[in-house]
Design a protein around this motif. Structure first.
Motif, PDB file in Angstrom:
ATOM      1  N   PHE A 193       0.819  -1.204   0.000  1.00  0.00           N
ATOM      2  CA  PHE A 193       0.000   0.000   0.000  1.00  0.00           C
ATOM      3  C   PHE A 193       0.858   1.260   0.000  1.00  0.00           C
ATOM      4  O   PHE A 193       0.514   2.252  -0.643  1.00  0.00           O
ATOM      5  N   GLN A 194       1.994   1.234   0.685  1.00  0.00           N
ATOM      6  CA  GLN A 194       2.903   2.375   0.618  1.00  0.00           C
ATOM      7  C   GLN A 194       3.389   2.604  -0.810  1.00  0.00           C
ATOM      8  O   GLN A 194       3.436   3.740  -1.298  1.00  0.00           O
ATOM      9  N   LEU A 195       3.748   1.533  -1.489  1.00  0.00           N
ATOM     10  CA  LEU A 195       4.252   1.642  -2.858  1.00  0.00           C
ATOM     11  C   LEU A 195       3.184   2.136  -3.828  1.00  0.00           C
ATOM     12  O   LEU A 195       3.469   2.964  -4.702  1.00  0.00           O
ATOM     13  N   MET A 196       1.960   1.632  -3.681  1.00  0.00           N
ATOM     14  CA  MET A 196       0.931   1.994  -4.657  1.00  0.00           C
ATOM     15  C   MET A 196       0.486   3.450  -4.505  1.00  0.00           C
ATOM     16  O   MET A 196      -0.066   4.033  -5.438  1.00  0.00           O
ATOM     17  N   VAL A 197       0.733   4.057  -3.345  1.00  0.00           N
ATOM     18  CA  VAL A 197       0.389   5.458  -3.127  1.00  0.00           C
ATOM     19  C   VAL A 197       1.389   6.390  -3.822  1.00  0.00           C
ATOM     20  O   VAL A 197       1.031   7.487  -4.266  1.00  0.00           O
TER      21      VAL A 197
ATOM     22  N   THR B 176      -2.167  -5.935 -15.229  1.00  0.00           N
ATOM     23  CA  THR B 176      -2.180  -5.429 -16.601  1.00  0.00           C
ATOM     24  C   THR B 176      -2.893  -4.079 -16.689  1.00  0.00           C
ATOM     25  O   THR B 176      -2.432  -3.169 -17.387  1.00  0.00           O
ATOM     26  N   GLU B 177      -3.984  -3.934 -15.957  1.00  0.00           N
ATOM     27  CA  GLU B 177      -4.773  -2.695 -16.039  1.00  0.00           C
ATOM     28  C   GLU B 177      -3.967  -1.482 -15.574  1.00  0.00           C
ATOM     29  O   GLU B 177      -3.996  -0.423 -16.214  1.00  0.00           O
ATOM     30  N   VAL B 178      -3.252  -1.613 -14.444  1.00  0.00           N
ATOM     31  CA  VAL B 178      -2.531  -0.440 -13.930  1.00  0.00           C
ATOM     32  C   VAL B 178      -1.396  -0.021 -14.858  1.00  0.00           C
ATOM     33  O   VAL B 178      -1.034   1.163 -14.903  1.00  0.00           O
ATOM     34  N   GLY B 179      -0.850  -0.971 -15.623  1.00  0.00           N
ATOM     35  CA  GLY B 179       0.164  -0.608 -16.602  1.00  0.00           C
ATOM     36  C   GLY B 179      -0.386   0.340 -17.645  1.00  0.00           C
ATOM     37  O   GLY B 179       0.276   1.313 -18.048  1.00  0.00           O
ATOM     38  N   GLY B 180      -1.619   0.084 -18.091  1.00  0.00           N
ATOM     39  CA  GLY B 180      -2.261   0.979 -19.043  1.00  0.00           C
ATOM     40  C   GLY B 180      -2.664   2.303 -18.423  1.00  0.00           C
ATOM     41  O   GLY B 180      -2.530   3.363 -19.049  1.00  0.00           O
ATOM     42  N   VAL B 181      -3.130   2.260 -17.187  1.00  0.00           N
ATOM     43  CA  VAL B 181      -3.586   3.490 -16.509  1.00  0.00           C
ATOM     44  C   VAL B 181      -2.412   4.436 -16.271  1.00  0.00           C
ATOM     45  O   VAL B 181      -2.507   5.648 -16.522  1.00  0.00           O
TER      46      VAL B 181
ATOM     47  N   ARG C   4      -6.612   6.437  -9.327  1.00  0.00           N
ATOM     48  CA  ARG C   4      -7.215   5.296 -10.038  1.00  0.00           C
ATOM     49  C   ARG C   4      -6.367   4.043  -9.856  1.00  0.00           C
ATOM     50  O   ARG C   4      -6.898   2.946  -9.661  1.00  0.00           O
ATOM     51  N   VAL C   5      -5.040   4.201  -9.918  1.00  0.00           N
ATOM     52  CA  VAL C   5      -4.142   3.078  -9.665  1.00  0.00           C
ATOM     53  C   VAL C   5      -4.354   2.539  -8.253  1.00  0.00           C
ATOM     54  O   VAL C   5      -4.425   1.321  -8.033  1.00  0.00           O
ATOM     55  N   LEU C   6      -4.464   3.445  -7.294  1.00  0.00           N
ATOM     56  CA  LEU C   6      -4.699   3.047  -5.904  1.00  0.00           C
ATOM     57  C   LEU C   6      -6.013   2.281  -5.777  1.00  0.00           C
ATOM     58  O   LEU C   6      -6.087   1.255  -5.079  1.00  0.00           O
ATOM     59  N   ASP C   7      -7.035   2.757  -6.468  1.00  0.00           N
ATOM     60  CA  ASP C   7      -8.342   2.092  -6.419  1.00  0.00           C
ATOM     61  C   ASP C   7      -8.260   0.680  -7.002  1.00  0.00           C
ATOM     62  O   ASP C   7      -8.783  -0.280  -6.422  1.00  0.00           O
ATOM     63  N   ILE C   8      -7.573   0.532  -8.131  1.00  0.00           N
ATOM     64  CA  ILE C   8      -7.484  -0.780  -8.801  1.00  0.00           C
ATOM     65  C   ILE C   8      -6.745  -1.783  -7.921  1.00  0.00           C
ATOM     66  O   ILE C   8      -7.211  -2.916  -7.712  1.00  0.00           O
TER      67      ILE C   8
ATOM     68  N   SER D 212      -5.924  -1.615  -4.596  1.00  0.00           N
ATOM     69  CA  SER D 212      -6.528  -1.874  -3.290  1.00  0.00           C
ATOM     70  C   SER D 212      -7.771  -2.742  -3.438  1.00  0.00           C
ATOM     71  O   SER D 212      -8.033  -3.630  -2.615  1.00  0.00           O
ATOM     72  N   ASN D 213      -8.526  -2.526  -4.526  1.00  0.00           N
ATOM     73  CA  ASN D 213      -9.683  -3.382  -4.787  1.00  0.00           C
ATOM     74  C   ASN D 213      -9.244  -4.813  -5.060  1.00  0.00           C
ATOM     75  O   ASN D 213      -9.878  -5.774  -4.582  1.00  0.00           O
ATOM     76  N   ALA D 214      -8.157  -4.982  -5.806  1.00  0.00           N
ATOM     77  CA  ALA D 214      -7.650  -6.335  -6.087  1.00  0.00           C
ATOM     78  C   ALA D 214      -7.279  -7.048  -4.792  1.00  0.00           C
ATOM     79  O   ALA D 214      -7.581  -8.238  -4.622  1.00  0.00           O
ATOM     80  N   ALA D 215      -6.641  -6.337  -3.855  1.00  0.00           N
ATOM     81  CA  ALA D 215      -6.263  -6.946  -2.581  1.00  0.00           C
ATOM     82  C   ALA D 215      -7.501  -7.432  -1.834  1.00  0.00           C
ATOM     83  O   ALA D 215      -7.504  -8.518  -1.236  1.00  0.00           O
ATOM     84  N   ALA D 216      -8.579  -6.632  -1.871  1.00  0.00           N
ATOM     85  CA  ALA D 216      -9.821  -7.030  -1.200  1.00  0.00           C
ATOM     86  C   ALA D 216     -10.467  -8.226  -1.892  1.00  0.00           C
ATOM     87  O   ALA D 216     -10.953  -9.159  -1.230  1.00  0.00           O
ATOM     88  N   VAL D 217     -10.465  -8.223  -3.226  1.00  0.00           N
ATOM     89  CA  VAL D 217     -11.079  -9.327  -3.984  1.00  0.00           C
ATOM     90  C   VAL D 217     -10.318 -10.629  -3.754  1.00  0.00           C
ATOM     91  O   VAL D 217     -10.923 -11.708  -3.649  1.00  0.00           O
ATOM     92  N   ILE D 218      -8.993 -10.542  -3.667  1.00  0.00           N
ATOM     93  CA  ILE D 218      -8.181 -11.740  -3.402  1.00  0.00           C
ATOM     94  C   ILE D 218      -8.575 -12.350  -2.058  1.00  0.00           C
ATOM     95  O   ILE D 218      -8.807 -13.562  -1.949  1.00  0.00           O
TER      96      ILE D 218
END
Length: 333
Positions: free
Chosen positions: A129-133, A188-193, A139-143, A145-151
């Motif tokens: 979470f520190q890195l993704m901030v 893959t999504e965050v690479g495009g974002v 939007r990257v943070l949302d993608i 953090s949502n993935a972590a919750a879905v996992i």
């Protein structure tokens, strides 16, 4: 799941193409897994992170950013984030599954203890979470953090669904999307974002990662019943012995008569397994075409991954990702 026996190895081509970025990711991982006050953290993390994994998920982030023409530095942070999330889930999974081996080596929970594995996994989630901030992109943070919750949600769902004969293919797909595909599609999504790609391309990258992750897991589940143990690192029938309701068994149960259903209830739900049960289970899977139907599903998801790539620009990486989708299912093609 291993990716070693097919004739060509597109993940190695990707690794060569992304070599400089991958080295930056590895350096950042080593830096951020350090701890001044708790030396056990880097010890446990290094045991798993440096165990010879292919870095497939962070490579997907780097590849997607490259494919979309990104010229900045934050794709490295996002790729390291993805690897930390993946490593944290592996540490937790091995505790939940009471595993003793991963990638041919003793698991961290076996070498240290369950408490260390859980707490170091928590630490890695915090580092993720520190890195993704740091890229400063909501939007990257949302993608991620949502993935972590879905996992986590997928893992909890699997606890209740894995030994319940009422589990159908829709529930199985939900579990697979959680435990495996969510991190592929986020990677893959965050690479495009981060590259500020057009929405059509970002959606295509998500679809590619989602389909690739599903194909990846279905192949893994199929090979448990018909794979080469020296290649997969698992004994044939491990999922059966562990009473896991994976796709081949779900398909066989859907076609089962009363006696067959009683067999599955005894062996999977109740855990009453006898010496000849695996052989009988394999016979039922073949009798109802469950293994072939599962193989076709894997090939179908691979085809969806390749189709998604058509929305992306012409680029050497695009072809590597298309070949990777073929490669994931190569052992069952």
């Amino acid at each position: 799941m291993g990716l070693d026996r097919a004739a060509t190895k597109p993940h190695e081509q990707l690794a060569q193409h992304l070599a400089n970025d991958l080295e930056s990711v590895n350096a950042l991982i080593r830096q951020r897994m350090a701890s001044r006050h708790a030396p056990r953290i880097p010890e446990v993390t290094a045991h798993l992170v440096e165990a010879g994994g292919k870095r497939l998920r962070p490579m997907l982030t780097l590849a997607s950013a490259d494919l979309c023409g990104y010229g900045g530095a934050f794709h490295v942070h996002l790729a390291a984030t993805v690897e930390f999330i993946h490593t944290a889930t592996l540490l937790h999974d091995d505790v939940v599954d009471e595993s003793q081996q991963r990638r041919g080596r003793p698991t961290a929970n076996l070498l240290w203890d369950n408490k260390s594995s859980v707490l170091v996994g928590d630490y890695l989630f915090a580092r993720a979470f520190q890195l993704m901030v740091e890229p400063g992109n909501l939007r990257v943070l949302d993608i991620l953090s949502n993935a972590a919750a879905v996992i986590a949600e997928g893992e909890v769902l699997q606890l209740s669904a894995a030994r319940d004969l009422k589990t159908d293919e829709n529930v199985y797909l939900q579990v697979v999307r959680g435990k495996t595909a969510a991190l592929f599609s986020a990677a893959t999504e965050v690479g495009g974002v981060i590259a500020q790609a057009p929405e059509e391309q970002v959606k295509a990258l998500f679809d590619y990662g989602d389909a690739l992750g599903i194909a990846f897991q279905i192949v893994d589940d199929l090979l448990d019943y018909q794979g080469d143990s020296s290649a997969t690192g698992k004994n044939v029938g491990d999922d059966f012995r562990e009473r896991k309701l994976t796709l081949p068994v779900i398909k066989a149960i859907a076609a089962a008569d009363e006696d067959e259903r009683a067999f599955w209830k005894r062996t999977i739900e109740k855990g009453d397994q006898r010496d000849s049960d695996l052989e009988h289970a394999l016979d039922l899977l073949n009798r109802h075409g469950a293994l072939e139907a599962t193989r076709q599903d894997a090939l179908g998801w691979s085809a969806k991954a390749k189709a998604a790539m058509q929305a992306l620009p012409e680029h050497p990486v695009r072809q590597m990702l298309i070949e990777l989708a073929d490669y994931v299912v190569a052992r069952v093609s």
